[in-house]
Structure formats: C-alpha cells, structure tokens
Design a protein around this motif. Sequence first.
Motif, PDB file in Angstrom:
ATOM      1  N   ILE A 157      38.701  48.891  33.129  1.00 35.56           N
ATOM      2  CA  ILE A 157      38.193  48.123  34.275  1.00 35.56           C
ATOM      3  C   ILE A 157      37.227  48.971  35.093  1.00 35.56           C
ATOM      4  O   ILE A 157      36.127  48.520  35.441  1.00 35.56           O
ATOM      5  CB  ILE A 157      39.363  47.623  35.146  1.00 35.56           C
ATOM      6  CG1 ILE A 157      40.130  46.514  34.422  1.00 35.56           C
ATOM      7  CG2 ILE A 157      38.863  47.126  36.504  1.00 35.56           C
ATOM      8  CD1 ILE A 157      41.401  46.081  35.124  1.00 35.56           C
ATOM      9  N   ALA A 158      37.622  50.197  35.424  1.00 34.87           N
ATOM     10  CA  ALA A 158      36.754  51.075  36.209  1.00 34.87           C
ATOM     11  C   ALA A 158      35.439  51.343  35.488  1.00 34.87           C
ATOM     12  O   ALA A 158      34.376  51.405  36.114  1.00 34.87           O
ATOM     13  CB  ALA A 158      37.475  52.393  36.502  1.00 34.87           C
ATOM     14  N   THR A 159      35.498  51.474  34.165  1.00 32.25           N
ATOM     15  CA  THR A 159      34.290  51.714  33.380  1.00 32.25           C
ATOM     16  C   THR A 159      33.321  50.547  33.487  1.00 32.25           C
ATOM     17  O   THR A 159      32.132  50.731  33.789  1.00 32.25           O
ATOM     18  CB  THR A 159      34.658  51.933  31.899  1.00 32.25           C
ATOM     19  OG1 THR A 159      35.460  53.107  31.790  1.00 32.25           O
ATOM     20  CG2 THR A 159      33.410  52.080  31.042  1.00 32.25           C
ATOM     21  N   VAL A 160      33.804  49.346  33.243  1.00 33.12           N
ATOM     22  CA  VAL A 160      32.928  48.172  33.233  1.00 33.12           C
ATOM     23  C   VAL A 160      32.297  47.949  34.598  1.00 33.12           C
ATOM     24  O   VAL A 160      31.087  47.710  34.712  1.00 33.12           O
ATOM     25  CB  VAL A 160      33.719  46.919  32.785  1.00 33.12           C
ATOM     26  CG1 VAL A 160      32.893  45.662  32.979  1.00 33.12           C
ATOM     27  CG2 VAL A 160      34.135  47.051  31.327  1.00 33.12           C
ATOM     28  N   VAL A 161      33.091  48.069  35.648  1.00 32.12           N
ATOM     29  CA  VAL A 161      32.576  47.851  37.011  1.00 32.12           C
ATOM     30  C   VAL A 161      31.543  48.910  37.372  1.00 32.12           C
ATOM     31  O   VAL A 161      30.443  48.607  37.866  1.00 32.12           O
ATOM     32  CB  VAL A 161      33.736  47.851  38.026  1.00 32.12           C
ATOM     33  CG1 VAL A 161      33.210  47.865  39.449  1.00 32.12           C
ATOM     34  CG2 VAL A 161      34.641  46.650  37.802  1.00 32.12           C
TER      35      VAL A 161
ATOM     36  N   ARG B 167      49.835  44.370  38.143  1.00 25.88           N
ATOM     37  CA  ARG B 167      50.047  42.981  37.726  1.00 25.88           C
ATOM     38  C   ARG B 167      48.925  42.057  38.196  1.00 25.88           C
ATOM     39  O   ARG B 167      48.968  40.868  37.943  1.00 25.88           O
ATOM     40  CB  ARG B 167      51.390  42.482  38.281  1.00 25.88           C
ATOM     41  CG  ARG B 167      52.606  43.263  37.779  1.00 25.88           C
ATOM     42  CD  ARG B 167      53.885  42.619  38.276  1.00 25.88           C
ATOM     43  NE  ARG B 167      55.068  43.343  37.795  1.00 25.88           N
ATOM     44  CZ  ARG B 167      55.824  44.139  38.559  1.00 25.88           C
ATOM     45  NH1 ARG B 167      55.507  44.305  39.835  1.00 25.88           N
ATOM     46  NH2 ARG B 167      56.871  44.766  38.062  1.00 25.88           N
ATOM     47  N   ARG B 168      47.943  42.607  38.914  1.00 30.16           N
ATOM     48  CA  ARG B 168      46.901  41.780  39.531  1.00 30.16           C
ATOM     49  C   ARG B 168      45.514  42.292  39.132  1.00 30.16           C
ATOM     50  O   ARG B 168      44.934  43.145  39.804  1.00 30.16           O
ATOM     51  CB  ARG B 168      47.070  41.784  41.052  1.00 30.16           C
ATOM     52  CG  ARG B 168      48.345  41.078  41.496  1.00 30.16           C
ATOM     53  CD  ARG B 168      48.648  41.338  42.962  1.00 30.16           C
ATOM     54  NE  ARG B 168      49.776  40.505  43.406  1.00 30.16           N
ATOM     55  CZ  ARG B 168      51.049  40.809  43.186  1.00 30.16           C
ATOM     56  NH1 ARG B 168      51.366  41.925  42.518  1.00 30.16           N
ATOM     57  NH2 ARG B 168      52.008  40.003  43.619  1.00 30.16           N
ATOM     58  N   PRO B 169      44.958  41.756  38.040  1.00 36.84           N
ATOM     59  CA  PRO B 169      43.674  42.268  37.548  1.00 36.84           C
ATOM     60  C   PRO B 169      42.511  42.054  38.510  1.00 36.84           C
ATOM     61  O   PRO B 169      41.646  42.921  38.621  1.00 36.84           O
ATOM     62  CB  PRO B 169      43.460  41.477  36.247  1.00 36.84           C
ATOM     63  CG  PRO B 169      44.354  40.293  36.349  1.00 36.84           C
ATOM     64  CD  PRO B 169      45.518  40.719  37.171  1.00 36.84           C
ATOM     65  N   VAL B 170      42.477  40.924  39.201  1.00 36.32           N
ATOM     66  CA  VAL B 170      41.367  40.674  40.128  1.00 36.32           C
ATOM     67  C   VAL B 170      41.369  41.697  41.252  1.00 36.32           C
ATOM     68  O   VAL B 170      40.333  42.274  41.610  1.00 36.32           O
ATOM     69  CB  VAL B 170      41.441  39.236  40.697  1.00 36.32           C
ATOM     70  CG1 VAL B 170      40.345  39.028  41.741  1.00 36.32           C
ATOM     71  CG2 VAL B 170      41.316  38.209  39.570  1.00 36.32           C
ATOM     72  N   GLN B 171      42.558  41.944  41.828  1.00 38.93           N
ATOM     73  CA  GLN B 171      42.658  42.945  42.888  1.00 38.93           C
ATOM     74  C   GLN B 171      42.314  44.334  42.362  1.00 38.93           C
ATOM     75  O   GLN B 171      41.678  45.126  43.059  1.00 38.93           O
ATOM     76  CB  GLN B 171      44.066  42.947  43.491  1.00 38.93           C
ATOM     77  CG  GLN B 171      44.372  41.735  44.351  1.00 38.93           C
ATOM     78  CD  GLN B 171      44.910  40.558  43.554  1.00 38.93           C
ATOM     79  OE1 GLN B 171      44.615  40.411  42.366  1.00 38.93           O
ATOM     80  NE2 GLN B 171      45.705  39.703  44.196  1.00 38.93           N
ATOM     81  N   MET B 172      42.706  44.629  41.125  1.00 47.37           N
ATOM     82  CA  MET B 172      42.374  45.921  40.518  1.00 47.37           C
ATOM     83  C   MET B 172      40.860  46.080  40.385  1.00 47.37           C
ATOM     84  O   MET B 172      40.296  47.150  40.669  1.00 47.37           O
ATOM     85  CB  MET B 172      43.037  46.039  39.148  1.00 47.37           C
ATOM     86  CG  MET B 172      42.662  47.276  38.355  1.00 47.37           C
ATOM     87  SD  MET B 172      43.363  48.810  38.972  1.00 47.37           S
ATOM     88  CE  MET B 172      45.014  48.740  38.266  1.00 47.37           C
ATOM     89  N   ILE B 173      40.179  45.018  39.985  1.00 49.82           N
ATOM     90  CA  ILE B 173      38.722  45.054  39.850  1.00 49.82           C
ATOM     91  C   ILE B 173      38.070  45.297  41.212  1.00 49.82           C
ATOM     92  O   ILE B 173      37.190  46.159  41.362  1.00 49.82           O
ATOM     93  CB  ILE B 173      38.204  43.736  39.234  1.00 49.82           C
ATOM     94  CG1 ILE B 173      38.692  43.588  37.799  1.00 49.82           C
ATOM     95  CG2 ILE B 173      36.685  43.668  39.292  1.00 49.82           C
ATOM     96  CD1 ILE B 173      38.521  42.186  37.227  1.00 49.82           C
ATOM     97  N   VAL B 174      38.499  44.559  42.224  1.00 45.17           N
ATOM     98  CA  VAL B 174      37.898  44.669  43.557  1.00 45.17           C
ATOM     99  C   VAL B 174      38.145  46.047  44.159  1.00 45.17           C
ATOM    100  O   VAL B 174      37.216  46.698  44.676  1.00 45.17           O
ATOM    101  CB  VAL B 174      38.454  43.564  44.487  1.00 45.17           C
ATOM    102  CG1 VAL B 174      37.978  43.792  45.924  1.00 45.17           C
ATOM    103  CG2 VAL B 174      38.023  42.194  43.992  1.00 45.17           C
ATOM    104  N   ILE B 175      39.384  46.526  44.102  1.00 46.55           N
ATOM    105  CA  ILE B 175      39.703  47.823  44.703  1.00 46.55           C
ATOM    106  C   ILE B 175      38.987  48.950  43.966  1.00 46.55           C
ATOM    107  O   ILE B 175      38.475  49.894  44.593  1.00 46.55           O
ATOM    108  CB  ILE B 175      41.234  48.049  44.715  1.00 46.55           C
ATOM    109  CG1 ILE B 175      41.897  47.018  45.628  1.00 46.55           C
ATOM    110  CG2 ILE B 175      41.570  49.455  45.186  1.00 46.55           C
ATOM    111  CD1 ILE B 175      43.410  47.044  45.594  1.00 46.55           C
ATOM    112  N   SER B 176      38.910  48.862  42.643  1.00 46.18           N
ATOM    113  CA  SER B 176      38.173  49.877  41.879  1.00 46.18           C
ATOM    114  C   SER B 176      36.707  49.909  42.294  1.00 46.18           C
ATOM    115  O   SER B 176      36.113  50.984  42.457  1.00 46.18           O
ATOM    116  CB  SER B 176      38.281  49.597  40.378  1.00 46.18           C
ATOM    117  OG  SER B 176      39.605  49.678  39.935  1.00 46.18           O
TER     118      SER B 176
END
Length: 605
Positions: free
Chosen positions: A163-167, A490-499
């Motif tokens: 996730i961090a890579t793509v963002v 457990r929350r991919p959207v939040q993981m994307i935003v916070i990253s």
Amino acid sequence: MTIEKFSYDNRIVKNFALATIIWGIVGMLMGLIIALQIPFPGLNIGEYLTFGRVRPVHTNAIIFAFVGNGIFMGLYYSLQRLCKARMFSDGLSKFHFWGWQSIIVLAAVTLLTGHTTGKEYAELEWPIDILIAVVWVAFAINMFGTIIKRRERHMYVAIWFYIATVVTVAVLHIVNSIEIPVSILKSYSAYAGVQDALVQWWYGHNAVAFFLTTPYLGLMYYFVPKAANRPVYSYRLSIIHFWALIFLYIWAGPHHLLYSSLPDWAQSLGTVFSIMLLAPSWGGMINGLLTLRGAWDRVREDVVLKFMVVAITAYGMSTFEGPMLSLKSVNAISHFTDWTIAHVHIGGLGWNGMLTFGILYWLIPRIYKTNLYSAKLASFHFWIATLGILFYAVPMYWAGFTQSLMWKEFTADGILKYPNFLETVTQLMPMYKLRALGGAMFLTGAIVMTYNLVKTMKQGTLNAEEAAEAPALEKNEKEHGGHWHRWIERRPVQMIVISAVVILIGGIVEFIPTFLVQSNIPTIESVKPTLHWNCKEEIFISVKVVTLVTHKWCDLSVPKLNAMVNIPKQESLYMIIHSNGDRSEQVRTYIVKEENIQMYGITII
C-alpha cells in the motif's frame, strides 16, 4: 459459515516472471557494456551505443524493467493468497502487464535516440510519463480492489508495504514529472534552480526508497517465512519497521545535495533523518534474518534460503552505508567518486537481485507443479553471483578512495598534484576492468538461472487457475481484543489515507519554505552563467533550459552577431559567452537564433 470456491490467477504471475527474467538479462547486459566502455573506449560505437546513451537504458532497465516486473510478479502471487481472493480484474491485470512492457520498450528506444529530460531515474519524456501514470493507476485500482474484496480480515505486514509503495510512487512520479511540453518528445521541468534540484532528489532518493526498498520488504515478509517455513520473528518489530521507515525515508532526499546551493537547514534536515533511518532499516533486516531462527541448518542445503540470506544482509549493509554517507565528513570523501557506484550496487545486485533470484527459484516450480530442474545449477548461480558482487563492489570502493585522495593531494607549493582529471581515470583502469569482470560473473549467473528455469517450466505444467476456497468475510464481524494496531490492519481505506499523510509530511516541510524564499534562491530568470577561465572554450547556454555545453574555442568575431536584437520570445535562443582564455580580456556576450548558429561554424548538440 459459507465456504466460497475460487481460483488464483497464476498466468499473470508467470507473465511477470518471464518479463523479470528477460529484462534482467537485457539490463545486466547494458550494464556490462557501459562497464567495458570505460576501460575500452573503442566500444563506444556510433551514435546510439555510446556511454551517455546506454547508461540511462541500463539504470531504467534494471530499476523499472527487472526490479519492477519482479515486484509485480511477487505482489500478484502473494496478494491473492494473503487476501484469499483472485485479483480484482483480470482485464486490469493484462492491461498492467502489457502497458508496463510498452513503457519499457518506449523508454529504451527514446533513450537510445537521445530523447531525455536529463533527470536521474526520471529521464523519460512527457508522453511516456503520462502512460506510466495511467498504467500505475490501473495497477492501484486492481490492487486496492483485491484488498477490498478480500476474504481474510487481517491485512498481513506485506500488504502494508504494498500500500505504501503504490501511494508514494504515485505522489513521487506526479510531482517530479510536472513539466512544460514544447514538442512531442521534448519538455522542460516546471521547476528551476535549487527547487528543481530539491524536487529531483526528493524523487530520486525516494524512488530508491519506495520502488527498490518498500515493495521488496513486502516480498521479504512474505517469501522468507514461506521459504523457511517459519513465522515472522516479531510482529511488533514489523509495526515499528513499517511506520518509522515510511515516515523517515521521505525526508532524506537532501543528503544527495550536500555542499550545494540548497539551504543549509534543508541539507541538515536530510542528514538528520538519514541517520535516523538506520534504526527502522536495521529493524527490518533483523526481523528478516531472525525469521530463520531454528532453520539455519537448512540454509546449507536450500539454495533459495542462501539467496535470501545474502539479499537481507546486503540490505543491512546498504542501509548502514547510506546514513553514513549522508554525514558531511564522510560525504566529503565519497562525493563524486566511485564509492557511490559501489554503494548503489550493493543494494541493486545484492538486495534486489539476490532476493529476486530467490523468489524465482521458489515460485516457478510451484506454479508449474514440479521440482526445480537442477539444484546444482542454482547453487552455481548463487556462488558466481555472490563472487560477482564482491568483484564488482570491492574495486569500486578502492577506486572511490583513490579518487578522493588524488583529488585532494597538493604539492609542497600548494598546487594540485593531479590537476588533470584524466590522471585519476588512468589510475583506476585496473579497478574498472575488475568491475566489468564482476558484472560479467553476475550476468553469467543470471543466464544460468534462465536456462534452469526454462527447463523447469518445460518439465512441468502451468497451474494457470489454481483452485482455492475460503469462508466469506463477514461484514459485521465483531472485533475481538488484541494488539492496538489490529484496528488499522482491518481497514484498508484508513491504511491508505494514513500512509499518504505520513509520507506527505516530509515533502511538504521541505518544499514549502524552499519554494517561498525567493530572495536567496535564484530562479531561472536570474541564473548567471559561470565561465571557466583556465581553458579555451565557449559555453552555450540555452535560454530555456540553462544547460551548459562546451566546445572547442573558435573565433566568433562576426559583426552580424552584435546586430541580433529584438528576437521574438518563441525563437530558440542561445547565449554565447566567448573568451580567448585570457583572464584580462573582456568577455563578449551574444544572443543568437538557433537557425543562425551553424553560420558561424558552431555545432549544437
């Protein structure tokens, strides 16, 4: 509880694996060619196979073709199994694969024909930059769609790094590629002066961080435990490793600009964060190596584990050396020397190369439902590749120290002992030949691997649609106790935003002050040319690009030159600074149209 049946798409994994192998051979071959061109200049053949053309082809082929396809190979295999779900869209998978291969081919053609922006790791011109963005967005949709529809509640640590890579790669590419097109294959950066340098090395350093490091850490966290059949050493350490790494890495770009016109505060900031990077980097290395606890006896026999152990060790060495090189006292020795080349290749050959080889040897037999064709050939590959790294890196370290000492040596009268740059070059010829030998050994190992894996594929059958089953993910499942970090896992959207927020902080803090302080940072309109008085030369400066190109001195005392005034802005203009080398003579400056340059016996490249 309903058990759902589905299948994993191994065909896309196979495609990216083949691309990894093919482009790996091509990229390493280009590297061997340029390694030989230095000690043997006669190998600079024609216009298209000179060092200046082939070198960016080598770097782009290794980074984006070999390592890039290796990332996608490992990600498409591991993500489906970690999410217990097929990829979100087979169509997007195919578009991603063929789009990425098209980018690689276009990059090779344009770079060999001399179309380049001149920005390290971002040499490709604007139409290809747009294609990269489109393909990357398609890949992101496919990956995030797979994560959203997963059947496994918990997102494993490898997915965090994906996730961090793509963002981050999306942010880096878009910001650094803002440019002004002037033709179909030419554009100029929207930034100028020191701002352009800051943006470029914010991008350049983090291309290493978020393309060559974080996705491979995700692959390490998946494939090392799989190969060793052991759990990851420390869950808590992986949490610290991930968040500290992605937060700190983004600040470190200015350490590439030490002793430059970048403000001191920005240089110091880059150095401080580079030193802090040592902790999470070595935390990841320790987590990887200690995952093998209880399995070290298998390392003697299992060639896959051998590759992975060397890869993780090279990661640790490279991420120790990087922070050390960011110290000004150490950088004063290494700057502009071949030490940097050695450092880069410990990471490239050791970390990325050896981990890719290990994954290929582990993955190919599994998706083809067979055993590896020859363990002896794989073992030969391991040893010749490891020796190749040593034969490459050690001479380059030696060359780096030799260069630095020769450049700083003075005579008793206080004059440079080696004022001619070629004196250092000729002194380093034996080291350059040994470097080429190391590269040839590494390439030989890759060719042996190719033969071994092709034979493995032929003796097996591709399991293109691998059957799997898993219970459906309950949408309203109650969360039980556990580590506090489970909430975000457990929350991919939040993981994307916070990253995204975490990686944006460093760039914003460095960019905004540098872009706002106009008083002491020249922009392109106020850049003044520098004339070197110790040689007879003329310097051409493109008014649009501020690029210096030197040529042999010739007489420019042509009256018509002084009459060239009131030229429209849309013309291609060049400022010509002419001196006969006599410091006492007044410099004469002319503005000339590009179409009139050749009238006066001047060649523009």
